[in-house]
Write a protein that holds these residues in place. Structure first.
Motif, PDB file in Angstrom:
ATOM      1  N   GLY A  26       0.797  -1.225   0.000  1.00 26.65           N
ATOM      2  CA  GLY A  26       0.000   0.000   0.000  1.00 26.65           C
ATOM      3  C   GLY A  26       0.828   1.272   0.000  1.00 26.65           C
ATOM      4  O   GLY A  26       0.351   2.312  -0.498  1.00 26.65           O
ATOM      5  N   LYS A  27       2.026   1.238   0.542  1.00 24.63           N
ATOM      6  CA  LYS A  27       2.877   2.438   0.520  1.00 24.63           C
ATOM      7  C   LYS A  27       3.243   2.801  -0.913  1.00 24.63           C
ATOM      8  O   LYS A  27       3.227   3.982  -1.293  1.00 24.63           O
ATOM      9  CB  LYS A  27       4.144   2.208   1.356  1.00 24.63           C
ATOM     10  N   ASP A  28       3.582   1.773  -1.707  1.00 26.10           N
ATOM     11  CA  ASP A  28       3.923   2.019  -3.107  1.00 26.10           C
ATOM     12  C   ASP A  28       2.736   2.593  -3.869  1.00 26.10           C
ATOM     13  O   ASP A  28       2.902   3.465  -4.730  1.00 26.10           O
ATOM     14  CB  ASP A  28       4.372   0.711  -3.771  1.00 26.10           C
ATOM     15  N   VAL A  29       1.527   2.109  -3.537  1.00 25.10           N
ATOM     16  CA  VAL A  29       0.309   2.607  -4.190  1.00 25.10           C
ATOM     17  C   VAL A  29       0.026   4.048  -3.755  1.00 25.10           C
ATOM     18  O   VAL A  29      -0.242   4.922  -4.582  1.00 25.10           O
ATOM     19  CB  VAL A  29      -0.898   1.698  -3.850  1.00 25.10           C
ATOM     20  N   ALA A  30       0.108   4.305  -2.447  1.00 26.36           N
ATOM     21  CA  ALA A  30      -0.294   5.602  -1.895  1.00 26.36           C
ATOM     22  C   ALA A  30       0.604   6.747  -2.351  1.00 26.36           C
ATOM     23  O   ALA A  30       0.127   7.863  -2.577  1.00 26.36           O
ATOM     24  CB  ALA A  30      -0.314   5.526  -0.365  1.00 26.36           C
ATOM     25  N   ARG A  31       1.892   6.490  -2.513  1.00 27.37           N
ATOM     26  CA  ARG A  31       2.807   7.607  -2.783  1.00 27.37           C
ATOM     27  C   ARG A  31       2.745   8.094  -4.230  1.00 27.37           C
ATOM     28  O   ARG A  31       3.213   9.192  -4.535  1.00 27.37           O
ATOM     29  CB  ARG A  31       4.246   7.228  -2.413  1.00 27.37           C
ATOM     30  N   ILE A  32       2.142   7.302  -5.147  1.00 26.59           N
ATOM     31  CA  ILE A  32       2.117   7.729  -6.553  1.00 26.59           C
ATOM     32  C   ILE A  32       0.704   7.999  -7.084  1.00 26.59           C
ATOM     33  O   ILE A  32       0.542   8.427  -8.226  1.00 26.59           O
ATOM     34  CB  ILE A  32       2.786   6.677  -7.467  1.00 26.59           C
ATOM     35  N   SER A  33      -0.332   7.775  -6.269  1.00 32.92           N
ATOM     36  CA  SER A  33      -1.702   7.846  -6.780  1.00 32.92           C
ATOM     37  C   SER A  33      -2.370   9.171  -6.448  1.00 32.92           C
ATOM     38  O   SER A  33      -2.243   9.684  -5.329  1.00 32.92           O
ATOM     39  CB  SER A  33      -2.539   6.690  -6.219  1.00 32.92           C
ATOM     40  N   ASP A  34      -3.114   9.701  -7.409  1.00 31.09           N
ATOM     41  CA  ASP A  34      -3.870  10.943  -7.202  1.00 31.09           C
ATOM     42  C   ASP A  34      -5.180  10.678  -6.456  1.00 31.09           C
ATOM     43  O   ASP A  34      -5.717  11.565  -5.799  1.00 31.09           O
ATOM     44  CB  ASP A  34      -4.200  11.591  -8.558  1.00 31.09           C
ATOM     45  N   LEU A  35      -5.689   9.473  -6.608  1.00 26.10           N
ATOM     46  CA  LEU A  35      -6.856   9.009  -5.847  1.00 26.10           C
ATOM     47  C   LEU A  35      -6.508   7.657  -5.259  1.00 26.10           C
ATOM     48  O   LEU A  35      -6.109   6.735  -5.982  1.00 26.10           O
ATOM     49  CB  LEU A  35      -8.095   8.891  -6.755  1.00 26.10           C
ATOM     50  N   ILE A  36      -6.649   7.534  -3.950  1.00 24.00           N
ATOM     51  CA  ILE A  36      -6.349   6.276  -3.259  1.00 24.00           C
ATOM     52  C   ILE A  36      -7.656   5.767  -2.657  1.00 24.00           C
ATOM     53  O   ILE A  36      -8.304   6.476  -1.870  1.00 24.00           O
ATOM     54  CB  ILE A  36      -5.301   6.482  -2.145  1.00 24.00           C
ATOM     55  N   ILE A  37      -8.037   4.543  -3.028  1.00 22.64           N
ATOM     56  CA  ILE A  37      -9.274   3.946  -2.531  1.00 22.64           C
ATOM     57  C   ILE A  37      -8.929   2.752  -1.658  1.00 22.64           C
ATOM     58  O   ILE A  37      -8.296   1.793  -2.120  1.00 22.64           O
ATOM     59  CB  ILE A  37     -10.191   3.512  -3.695  1.00 22.64           C
ATOM     60  N   TYR A  38      -9.320   2.829  -0.395  1.00 20.61           N
ATOM     61  CA  TYR A  38      -9.129   1.710   0.525  1.00 20.61           C
ATOM     62  C   TYR A  38     -10.344   0.794   0.415  1.00 20.61           C
ATOM     63  O   TYR A  38     -11.466   1.181   0.758  1.00 20.61           O
ATOM     64  CB  TYR A  38      -8.962   2.206   1.960  1.00 20.61           C
ATOM     65  N   SER A  39     -10.116  -0.422  -0.077  1.00 16.23           N
ATOM     66  CA  SER A  39     -11.195  -1.386  -0.255  1.00 16.23           C
ATOM     67  C   SER A  39     -10.872  -2.621   0.584  1.00 16.23           C
ATOM     68  O   SER A  39     -10.500  -3.676   0.065  1.00 16.23           O
ATOM     69  CB  SER A  39     -11.337  -1.749  -1.739  1.00 16.23           C
ATOM     70  N   VAL A  40     -10.984  -2.437   1.898  1.00 14.80           N
ATOM     71  CA  VAL A  40     -10.636  -3.504   2.845  1.00 14.80           C
ATOM     72  C   VAL A  40     -11.797  -3.682   3.824  1.00 14.80           C
ATOM     73  O   VAL A  40     -12.692  -2.848   3.912  1.00 14.80           O
ATOM     74  CB  VAL A  40      -9.339  -3.171   3.621  1.00 14.80           C
ATOM     75  N   GLU A  41     -11.760  -4.780   4.553  1.00 18.28           N
ATOM     76  CA  GLU A  41     -12.811  -5.049   5.532  1.00 18.28           C
ATOM     77  C   GLU A  41     -12.866  -3.928   6.572  1.00 18.28           C
ATOM     78  O   GLU A  41     -11.835  -3.394   6.999  1.00 18.28           O
ATOM     79  CB  GLU A  41     -12.557  -6.379   6.231  1.00 18.28           C
TER      80      GLU A  41
END
Length: 419
Positions: free
Chosen positions: A53-68
């Motif tokens: 998730g760190k790799d996803v969060a640092r480059i994304s303009d929109l971050i969607i958390y789709s977890v329980e």
């Protein structure tokens, strides 16, 4: 806008595919054990899998958390600090109070928070389905970007002012609706029979009840547990549903007809007055979808679960038609069969007479009464593990028919919406 999906389970994967198909660049991550399978499925669609998730969060303009829902705090605490400067953050949980609390606690102050709630399960494509968009901390451009995104995938977007309004409506449209159907499933399990093999559950309304119950139990327990236990408005509404059911059941076993009728007529006049645009479920379509072998001659049913729901709406001062802006297929079907029963004088009369005087259905109603009490207690105590265990026990009972029930219910929903 580059989109990052943290969590690629059923719903995360569904929306990742929809965003990619609409031309957006999508990256995502999931548990390491799932990576190879996800890469095989998603890489050909242009979706890139990342290590964490760190790799996803640092480059994304929109971050969607789709977890329980019960794991959201742990995941956001770990990956939230890596959020790209000024990025938009959203969550896919069905209850927004705890989600917003987690985001405010762990996200950088510059992060925008615009969350959403897709009012459908993973069995439906986003196109044409209701989606609630909820701004919390954002500028005008960020909000317009989110609106454009969901318009691009064809969502039927409902804009809501804040998460308080959302959770209040969802308590009615989902939490209480699910408890009603879960209680039916529990009652049938406790009684030890499948309803499609019983003459009391043959007919249009009962086909809808059975298929919707199977549809709910075909999904994962954590989805429903989060809706019921984490929504601050749900406990009050479930408590009233249990109270309505219990008080009606007492009047039934005491055969207090005058009070029973008066109470139901009051509820009917409150919910189903003529200024409301009816849903008008198609009787022929409801009768067509059945798991029964048609060897049983239909017997009258008290429909206690429906009588209790309408009585609860009356005592809560909630008119369900006002909440159709947040409708889910099970909620629309539940309101539809309640409308069908209460606006049909002959059918309502049969239901009342059966509830009061037909002892052949009384045992089933007792099982339903006990089941409502069980679910209400679990939710009242906030027992997450107890909820999941109770759900999974009933799910196991129906295992052999869940896939067929899910398939038929999807077709039933489609046909009823069209008609």
């Amino acid at each position: 806008m580059q989109i990052g999906m943290i969590g690629l389970g059923d719903m995360g994967k569904l929306y990742a595919k929809a965003f990619a198909a609409a031309g957006y660049k999508v990256v995502g991550c999931d548990m390491p054990a799932n990576r190879e399978k996800l890469e095989d499925e998603l890489n050909p669609l242009g979706i890139t899998l990342m290590d964490n998730g760190k790799d996803v969060a640092r480059i994304s303009d929109l971050i969607i958390y789709s977890v329980e829902a019960d794991k959201l705090a742990q995941v956001v605490a770990e990956y939230g600090p890596a959020t790209k400067y000024g990025a938009i953050v959203a969550g896919q949980t069905s209850v927004k109070h705890p989600e917003i609390t987690v985001f405010e606690k762990y996200l950088p102050a510059d992060a925008q928070i615009i969350t959403f709630h897709a009012m459908h399960g993973a069995g439906f494509e986003p196109k044409g389905q209701k989606l609630i968009l909820i701004p919390h901390r954002t500028d005008k451009t960020g909000y317009e970007d989110m609106l454009a995104l969901f318009n691009a995938v064809g969502s039927d977007v409902v804009e809501m002012k804040d998460y308080h309004e959302h959770d209040q409506i969802v308590a009615d449209t989902q939490a209480v609706t699910h408890v009603g159907f879960e209680s039916m499933g529990t009652a049938w399990k406790s009684a030890g029979f499948f309803p499609w093999e019983n003459a009391s559950y043959v007919g249009g309304i009962d086909n809808v009840k059975i298929l919707t119950t199977l549809r709910i139990f075909s999904y994962k327990a954590h989805v429903y547990a989060g809706l019921a236990l984490l929504n601050p408005y749900a406990k009050q509404q479930v408590r009233q549903y249990a109270m309505s059911e219990s008080e009606l059941f007492k009047l039934m076993i005491k055969e207090e007809e005058a009070e029973f009728r008066q109470r139901l007529y009051k509820a009917r006049d409150f919910v189903f007055h003529e200024s409301r645009k009816p849903i008008m479920l198609n009787d022929a379509v409801m009768r067509e979808f059945s798991l029964s072998d048609n060897s049983h001659k239909q017997k009258p049913n008290s429909h206690l679960s429906i009588l209790s729901m309408v009585d609860a709406w009356y005592h809560l001062g909630v008119n369900p038609y006002d909440n159709l802006i947040c409708q889910t297929p099970p909620f629309r079907l539940r309101l539809g069969i309640a409308e069908y029963l209460f606006k049909n004088e002959d059918l309502l009369e049969e239901s009342i007479e059966t509830a009061l005087y037909d002892k052949t259905i009384r045992g089933d109603d007792l099982e339903f009464h006990s089941a409502v009490r069980e679910w209400s207690s679990i939710i009242g105590y906030g027992d997450m593990e107890g909820y999941k265990k109770h759900f999974n026990d009933v799910q196991s009972f129906f295992t052999g028919r869940l896939e067929e029930g899910n398939r038929q219910s999807a077709e039933l929903i489609k046909r009823l919406m069209q008609s």
